[in-house]
Motif scaffolding. Structure first.
Motif, mmCIF file in Angstrom:
data_model
loop_
_atom_site.group_PDB
_atom_site.id
_atom_site.type_symbol
_atom_site.label_atom_id
_atom_site.label_comp_id
_atom_site.label_asym_id
_atom_site.label_seq_id
_atom_site.Cartn_x
_atom_site.Cartn_y
_atom_site.Cartn_z
ATOM 1 N N THR A 98 0.829 -1.202 0.000
ATOM 2 C CA THR A 98 0.000 0.000 0.000
ATOM 3 C C THR A 98 0.865 1.253 0.000
ATOM 4 O O THR A 98 0.593 2.210 -0.734
ATOM 5 C CB THR A 98 -0.951 0.008 1.221
ATOM 6 N N LYS A 101 2.237 1.726 -3.483
ATOM 7 C CA LYS A 101 1.138 1.359 -4.389
ATOM 8 C C LYS A 101 1.494 1.577 -5.867
ATOM 9 O O LYS A 101 1.342 0.675 -6.678
ATOM 10 C CB LYS A 101 -0.099 2.173 -4.007
ATOM 11 N N TRP A 158 -6.759 -7.097 -5.932
ATOM 12 C CA TRP A 158 -6.991 -6.046 -4.941
ATOM 13 C C TRP A 158 -6.433 -4.705 -5.444
ATOM 14 O O TRP A 158 -7.080 -3.663 -5.337
ATOM 15 C CB TRP A 158 -6.335 -6.478 -3.632
ATOM 16 N N ASN A 161 -8.547 -3.232 -8.087
ATOM 17 C CA ASN A 161 -9.771 -2.680 -7.497
ATOM 18 C C ASN A 161 -9.466 -1.515 -6.561
ATOM 19 O O ASN A 161 -10.226 -1.251 -5.620
ATOM 20 C CB ASN A 161 -10.547 -3.773 -6.755
ATOM 21 N N GLU A 162 -8.343 -0.846 -6.813
ATOM 22 C CA GLU A 162 -7.951 0.339 -6.048
ATOM 23 C C GLU A 162 -7.852 0.093 -4.548
ATOM 24 O O GLU A 162 -8.186 0.945 -3.738
ATOM 25 C CB GLU A 162 -8.898 1.512 -6.344
ATOM 26 N N MET A 163 -7.431 -1.128 -4.198
ATOM 27 C CA MET A 163 -7.212 -1.481 -2.790
ATOM 28 C C MET A 163 -8.444 -1.133 -1.957
ATOM 29 O O MET A 163 -8.386 -0.399 -0.978
ATOM 30 C CB MET A 163 -5.945 -0.815 -2.259
ATOM 31 N N ASP A 164 -9.575 -1.692 -2.397
ATOM 32 C CA ASP A 164 -10.871 -1.371 -1.811
ATOM 33 C C ASP A 164 -11.071 -1.904 -0.392
ATOM 34 O O ASP A 164 -12.024 -1.515 0.279
ATOM 35 C CB ASP A 164 -11.999 -1.860 -2.724
ATOM 36 N N LEU A 165 -10.200 -2.770 0.071
ATOM 37 C CA LEU A 165 -10.224 -3.245 1.455
ATOM 38 C C LEU A 165 -8.921 -2.828 2.126
ATOM 39 O O LEU A 165 -7.908 -2.631 1.453
ATOM 40 C CB LEU A 165 -10.361 -4.772 1.499
ATOM 41 N N SER A 166 -8.938 -2.728 3.432
ATOM 42 C CA SER A 166 -7.725 -2.352 4.158
ATOM 43 C C SER A 166 -6.721 -3.506 4.122
ATOM 44 O O SER A 166 -7.100 -4.661 3.900
ATOM 45 C CB SER A 166 -8.062 -2.025 5.610
#
Length: 186
Positions: A98, A101, A158, A161-166
């Motif tokens: 992250t 990124k 992930w 999907n623009e790191m939609d989850l932490s």
């Protein structure tokens, strides 16, 4: 004077790396990137480039080697025998991804360098195999290939999907898949 030179070298290498990654992120394959383009973007002359790297491939190799070294350091600092440690390690790696990124999206999804992806898999497999002592070596090798390749593809999805989850949510999901497969999915 020496510290000033060291800072200048670090800055030069940093802007050259950033320039190459930016060119790759714009969809240009490494085979089509020239030293001249990198230098123009970095506002560095060609002779300075050649003081640090032999060509764009060498620069990309150095970028990837730094990532591999960082990941080795991360993985070496955790024990894998306890599920909780494995979860923390996965979360830390996802936080590292992250924090970097743009670099990871470029190298794993946009520019898709299979050699880099394989090097990431090799590291993760080596660490995983060192913790699965109760299996035969061949079973351990195939299990680690299955788990690690699946995890890398989940991470790539992930990122798409623009790191939609932490990172924590992803770490829990990846560890659940690795340890329990599809059972008890909510």
């Amino acid at each position: 004077m020496s510290k000033k030179l060291d800072r200048r070298k670090k800055y030069t290498r940093k802007v050259l790396k950033e320039s190459l990654v930016a060119l790759l992120a714009n969809g240009k394959p490494i085979s089509a990137i020239t030293v001249k383009e990198i230098c123009e973007m970095a506002d560095i002359n060609r002779s300075t480039f050649y003081m640090h790297y032999s060509d764009p491939y060498d620069l990309l190799d150095k970028i990837e080697a730094e990532i591999i070294e960082d990941m080795n350091t991360y993985l070496s600092s955790y024990r894998f025998t306890i599920e909780e440690e494995s979860l923390k390690m996965t979360q830390k790696l996802l936080e590292y991804i992250t924090n970097n990124k743009f670099l990871f999206q470029t190298l794993l999804t946009k520019n898709r360098d299979p050699a880099f992806e394989q090097r990431l898999m090799d590291i993760a497999q080596r660490f995983m195999m060192s913790t699965v002592h109760h299996l035969k070596e061949v079973n351990s090798r195939y299990l680690s290939t299955f788990v690690v390749s699946g995890a890398i593809h989940v991470i790539k999805d992930w990122m798409k999907n623009e790191m939609d989850l932490s990172p924590k949510e992803m770490a829990i999901m990846i560890n659940h898949f690795a340890n329990y497969g599809m059972s008890n999915l909510d």
